[in-house]
Scaffold this active site. Sequence first.
Site, PDB file in Angstrom:
ATOM      1  N   CYS A 179       0.904  -1.356   0.021  1.00 56.42           N
ATOM      2  CA  CYS A 179       0.134  -0.009  -0.074  1.00 56.42           C
ATOM      3  C   CYS A 179       0.872   1.073   0.067  1.00 56.42           C
ATOM      4  CB  CYS A 179      -1.013   0.022   1.339  1.00 56.42           C
ATOM      5  SG  CYS A 179      -2.496   0.844   0.700  1.00 56.42           S
ATOM      6  N   HIS A 218      -3.390  -5.447   0.346  1.00 56.69           N
ATOM      7  CA  HIS A 218      -2.899  -5.864   1.778  1.00 56.69           C
ATOM      8  C   HIS A 218      -2.776  -7.320   1.521  1.00 56.69           C
ATOM      9  CE1 HIS A 218      -2.467  -2.033   3.884  1.00 56.69           C
ATOM     10  NE2 HIS A 218      -3.352  -1.786   3.202  1.00 56.69           N
ATOM     11  N   GLU A 239      -1.414  -9.582   3.219  1.00 59.36           N
ATOM     12  CA  GLU A 239      -1.066  -9.997   4.594  1.00 59.36           C
ATOM     13  C   GLU A 239      -2.407 -10.575   5.238  1.00 59.36           C
ATOM     14  OE1 GLU A 239      -0.540  -7.071   3.774  1.00 59.36           O
ATOM     15  OE2 GLU A 239      -1.238  -5.791   5.516  1.00 59.36           O
TER      16      GLU A 239
HETATM   17  N1  GLN Z   1      -2.072   6.448   2.962  1.00 59.44           N
HETATM   18  C1  GLN Z   1      -2.172   5.822   1.787  1.00 59.44           C
HETATM   19  C2  GLN Z   1      -3.542   6.042   1.079  1.00 59.44           C
HETATM   20  O1  GLN Z   1      -4.408   6.235   1.660  1.00 59.44           O
HETATM   21  C3  GLN Z   1      -2.013   4.376   1.965  1.00 59.44           C
HETATM   22  C4  GLN Z   1      -2.943   3.773   2.657  1.00 59.44           C
HETATM   23  C5  GLN Z   1      -2.351   2.241   3.232  1.00 59.44           C
HETATM   24  O2  GLN Z   1      -1.055   1.930   3.215  1.00 59.44           O
HETATM   25  N2  GLN Z   1      -3.172   1.466   3.738  1.00 59.44           N
HETATM   26  O3  GLN Z   1      -3.572   5.455   0.054  1.00 59.44           O
END
Ligand code: GLN
Length: 547
Positions: free
Chosen positions: A390, A520, A522
């Site tokens: 992310c 994600h 994970e």
């Molecule tokens: N802050 C970033 C976004 O909102 C990444 C979010 C995250 O890592 N879950 O896109």
Amino acid sequence: MKRKLPTKYIVVTGGVLSGLGKGIAVASIGNLLSDKLKLIAVKCDGYLNTDPGTMNPIEHGEVFVLNDGGEVDMDFGHYERFMGIEAKFNWNITMGKVFKNILEKERRGDYLGKTVQFIPHVTQVIKDSFLELAKTEKPDIMFIEVGGTVGDLENQFFLEALRQFKRDVGEENIVNIHLTYIPIPSGVMEQKSKPTQMSVRLLNEKGIEPDIIIGRSREFLTDAIKAKIASYCNILPEAVISGVDVDCVYEIPLIYEKEGLTELLNTKLNIYAPPNLRSWNQWVDTLKSNRISPKRKVIIAICGKYTALEDSYASIVEALVHCEAHLDVKVEIKWIETSYLEDNVDYVEQALENVQGVIVPGGFGHRGTEGKIRIIQYAREKNIPYLGICLGMQLAVVEYARNKCSITGAHSSEVEDSGVSVEHPVITILENQAGVKDKGGTMRLGGHDVEIKKDTRAFKIYGNKKSIRERFRHRYEVNPDYVGKLEEEGMVFSGKAPEENIMQLIELPDHIFFFGCQFHPELKSNLRKPAPLFYELINSAMQLIKE
Ligand code: GLN
């Protein structure tokens, strides 16, 4: 046709201390029953947030994201991983949701003419939520975990609802399990039952009598302490189960099974569900022997700004454990606090010395980003396996833009909120997020499909699948205007959203392993099947120690 039995309920409360691992206990019991029965797991939380999505992970641990987009407590991660189920947002009943529901009902006139009261109205709403889930999901077993400990004021309405609930569903259909702590004070060197007695008394005062007590302790409970607890707490000695401390949480189902818990539940609830633990046993054996005398070891750096509380990255840590079991390797985690790196640039090289892999996990805001970018540059240039998750993917794009595509001033427009001006927003706000003001539950959340480009490494890693489904939680994305330039310099966008131009996976083909994913991975990893990107990260890290 075999008549389906009514849903049976397994209620789990905790006492003496918080943090005894009630979520893992529920998950482990579920693991033992999951072969034969349909399970769902409900978690009751006393706080007034609708969900933990707006809480700081340092305060509450990781926010777990469900396929349906629900942001929930990290206990749901344990439930899914151990029970092999896909949980839903409405399985998390918070006081925030309960009160919202009641206040809406009151305004609608559902209680017309009545004084709306904690009892019976709040407890009724709670009980209705359980019954509604039993009706819609039709599980064989519904777990109900009550967060916190029995003495907490904020949980009293859940306990009162559960007291009433036993009568509503019939006592043959419900089992109460109480998880407590059995200390062995130094000097005395003997297991002590008093805190458990007090905790059970407190529970009795609420009108709930436990059928089974699980005692967390440093050692297996002796027959003598089991007998004592049994006599003071009004249960059979066989119904006192050792919840001995373990290094590896995946061993807990095996311990419960040996202690006779499945059999107890079978008799009490009239369910027949002997578990098949063959493969589970093997993985646990591998994990345990790896902890005592590892055949080989890799060091993986996790570089984030919530490292003060390891629970902030709970699912990432678990995903690494799953790889350990399948690749027969010890994964040692090195925590790197990236806010510290910003003023200590020279520390990057020192921090990543002897490290065979780097993870930059998800995150928010400006603090720590420059440190992370330096880490990513180092991993890319020194050919150290890298997985950016992310925010970790977004910053890999920023790093590549700055240092490979010579786009000075490249950054994510997310940092503009902190007053940083961004000349080249290579990461920008998602189109449909631009006007969003409310913070709760409004990100791009939950399961979405990812189309994988053929002939990429991602395609191979995901077993030649053209489409996969992964879980997301973000507001920002790779700015499509810069994709051409990044591609020209060798970045491959190997996964994107079908019918939308959202980049979801990046890779660098000339690198030992350099991946970024907007999702994600994970969150879907489990001991039966580690997440493919984690598996490949560790596999690549292992190549470095072979040389
Ligand atoms: N802050 C970033 C976004 O909102 C990444 C979010 C995250 O890592 N879950 O896109």
